[in-house]
Motif scaffolding. Structure first.
Motif, mmCIF file in Angstrom:
data_model
loop_
_atom_site.group_PDB
_atom_site.id
_atom_site.type_symbol
_atom_site.label_atom_id
_atom_site.label_comp_id
_atom_site.label_asym_id
_atom_site.label_seq_id
_atom_site.Cartn_x
_atom_site.Cartn_y
_atom_site.Cartn_z
ATOM 1 N N ALA A 138 0.824 -1.215 0.000
ATOM 2 C CA ALA A 138 0.000 0.000 0.000
ATOM 3 C C ALA A 138 0.855 1.262 0.000
ATOM 4 C CB ALA A 138 -0.943 -0.006 1.196
ATOM 5 N N THR A 139 1.890 1.282 0.825
ATOM 6 C CA THR A 139 2.739 2.477 0.873
ATOM 7 C C THR A 139 3.503 2.635 -0.447
ATOM 8 O OG1 THR A 139 4.458 1.204 2.050
ATOM 9 C CG2 THR A 139 2.949 2.551 3.382
ATOM 10 N N GLY A 140 3.905 1.513 -1.053
ATOM 11 C CA GLY A 140 4.594 1.585 -2.335
ATOM 12 C C GLY A 140 3.698 2.076 -3.454
ATOM 13 N N LEU A 141 2.421 1.771 -3.347
ATOM 14 C CA LEU A 141 1.455 2.178 -4.375
ATOM 15 C C LEU A 141 0.747 3.489 -4.034
ATOM 16 C CD1 LEU A 141 -0.216 -1.288 -5.100
ATOM 17 C CD2 LEU A 141 1.219 0.020 -6.686
ATOM 18 N N HIS A 142 1.232 4.214 -3.061
ATOM 19 C CA HIS A 142 0.525 5.413 -2.599
ATOM 20 C C HIS A 142 0.210 6.378 -3.732
ATOM 21 C CE1 HIS A 142 0.406 9.631 -1.132
ATOM 22 N NE2 HIS A 142 -0.518 9.107 -0.335
ATOM 23 N N GLY A 143 1.171 6.605 -4.606
ATOM 24 C CA GLY A 143 0.936 7.542 -5.707
ATOM 25 C C GLY A 143 -0.191 7.089 -6.611
ATOM 26 N N ALA A 144 -0.222 5.801 -6.929
ATOM 27 C CA ALA A 144 -1.288 5.255 -7.772
ATOM 28 C C ALA A 144 -2.632 5.317 -7.054
ATOM 29 C CB ALA A 144 -0.962 3.816 -8.153
ATOM 30 N N LEU A 145 -2.627 5.031 -5.767
ATOM 31 C CA LEU A 145 -3.862 5.093 -4.971
ATOM 32 C C LEU A 145 -4.393 6.519 -4.908
ATOM 33 C CD1 LEU A 145 -2.664 2.762 -2.090
ATOM 34 C CD2 LEU A 145 -4.559 2.237 -3.634
ATOM 35 N N ALA A 146 -3.497 7.478 -4.751
ATOM 36 C CA ALA A 146 -3.924 8.884 -4.718
ATOM 37 C C ALA A 146 -4.484 9.301 -6.073
ATOM 38 C CB ALA A 146 -2.749 9.770 -4.311
ATOM 39 N N ALA A 147 -3.848 8.844 -7.142
ATOM 40 C CA ALA A 147 -4.328 9.190 -8.486
ATOM 41 C C ALA A 147 -5.724 8.636 -8.745
ATOM 42 C CB ALA A 147 -3.348 8.668 -9.530
ATOM 43 N N GLY A 148 -6.046 7.520 -8.082
ATOM 44 C CA GLY A 148 -7.355 6.917 -8.266
ATOM 45 C C GLY A 148 -8.354 7.238 -7.186
ATOM 46 N N ALA A 149 -7.973 8.144 -6.238
ATOM 47 C CA ALA A 149 -8.852 8.426 -5.088
ATOM 48 C C ALA A 149 -9.398 7.107 -4.541
ATOM 49 C CB ALA A 149 -9.976 9.379 -5.472
ATOM 50 N N ALA A 150 -8.480 6.238 -4.177
ATOM 51 C CA ALA A 150 -8.780 4.822 -4.003
ATOM 52 C C ALA A 150 -9.394 4.462 -2.656
ATOM 53 C CB ALA A 150 -7.501 4.009 -4.195
#
Length: 307
Positions: A138-150
């Protein structure tokens, strides 16, 4: 803050809670999706139009499930990717290969009550699998998660009521190893992660919630003879029912902007101060903000030492 209730409950299935939801254009990752409720969660998300990645350790099993999902749903945007949650290098490789936004992350993979074992980093195996691997993901994917308002969905268990995270001896260096206490603290960690991830990341549009899926006979029980514990037959769920709360948290508009909470049977659980002896309730220590902050700090330090 009022307790969140929904029209769904114990008997609801994943297909029922997602029946009116369109996930076209949404991208999802489901860990441990090669069997059980992970596979059913992935199937339901794909059926509603999402692009779904099955993040699995057993690639052959993952390939079979992916083909079954495509055949059942007609969705060809279903693929598999290797992920070993006990290996920080595997998590790093998975993260590095991800491109673009991510809208749904379901931290479904897990082990339960396994014999004593430690990773090369010295991490107790259940804590490593159930918490640390998902934390790194999750921390590694933070940027992708933020981009998707996940939305992040963290699968916990009522078993968390057996033990808080024992910060002074997380990896059983001093205590005699107990497989159920190790499992319990790893499941408490899953709830605490949801609490702190929401606090830290809500401003990025990311929310995280934890859940108890129910008592379901799956591969999770392989170390305890396939048993779901001392659960009455009328309390056992089908795989389709077991995936319902995960799918609800991942997709329902009722959860818009909601994070840091714990659900069972598709509804928010009561906070309790002693073991309930049932499949319901979340221990107060598991939703305690200070415990959540402490676990995050400890987890960051463990990851830094592993690199």
């Amino acid at each position: 803050m009022s307790t969140l209730t929904t029209p769904f409950g114990f008997s609801s299935t994943a297909a029922e809670v997602a029946a009116d939801i369109d996930l076209t254009g949404r991208r999802a990752i489901v860990t441990g999706a090669s069997s059980g409720i992970g596979a059913e969660t992935a199937r339901t998300l794909a059926d509603r139009g999402a692009e779904v990645v099955l993040a699995v350790r057993d690639m052959a099993a993952g390939e079979r499930v992916a083909k079954e999902i495509t055949a059942a749903t007609g969705n060809r945007a279903v693929r598999i990717a290797p992920l070993d949650l006990t290996d920080p290098a595997s998590v790093t490789s998975f993260v590095a290969a991800w491109q673009g936004p991510l809208h749904i992350l379901v931290n479904n993979a897990g082990v339960m009550a396994c014999p004593e074992r430690h990773t090369p980093q010295g991490w107790e195996w259940q804590f490593a699998t159930n918490h640390m691997g998902h934390f790194a993901l999750a921390t590694g994917l933070h940027g992708a998660l933020a981009a998707g308002a996940a939305r992040i969905v963290a699968l916990s268990s009522t078993g968390h009521q057996r033990s808080p995270v024992v910060f002074d001896d997380i990896h059983f260096a001093f205590r005699p190893y107990d497989p159920w206490l190790a499992y319990a603290q790893s499941k408490t960690a899953n709830v605490l992660f949801a609490v702190e991830a929401t606090r830290r990341w809500a401003a990025d549009g990311i929310t995280a919630n934890a859940l108890m899926p129910g008592a379901i006979r799956t591969n999770l029980q392989r170390h305890v003879g396939g048993s779901s514990g001392q659960v009455a037959p009328d309390q056992l769920k089908s795989v389709e029912q077991g995936a319902a709360t995960s799918v609800l948290l991942a997709t329902s508009s009722l959860l818009d902007g909601v994070g840091g909470r714990y659900f069972d049977d598709c509804n928010e659980a009561e906070v309790v101060d002693r073991r309930t002896g049932t499949l319901h309730g979340v221990a107060r220590y598991a939703v305690d903000p200070e415990n959540a902050r402490r676990l995050w700090t400890v987890s960051e330090a463990l990851l830094a030492d592993a690199r």
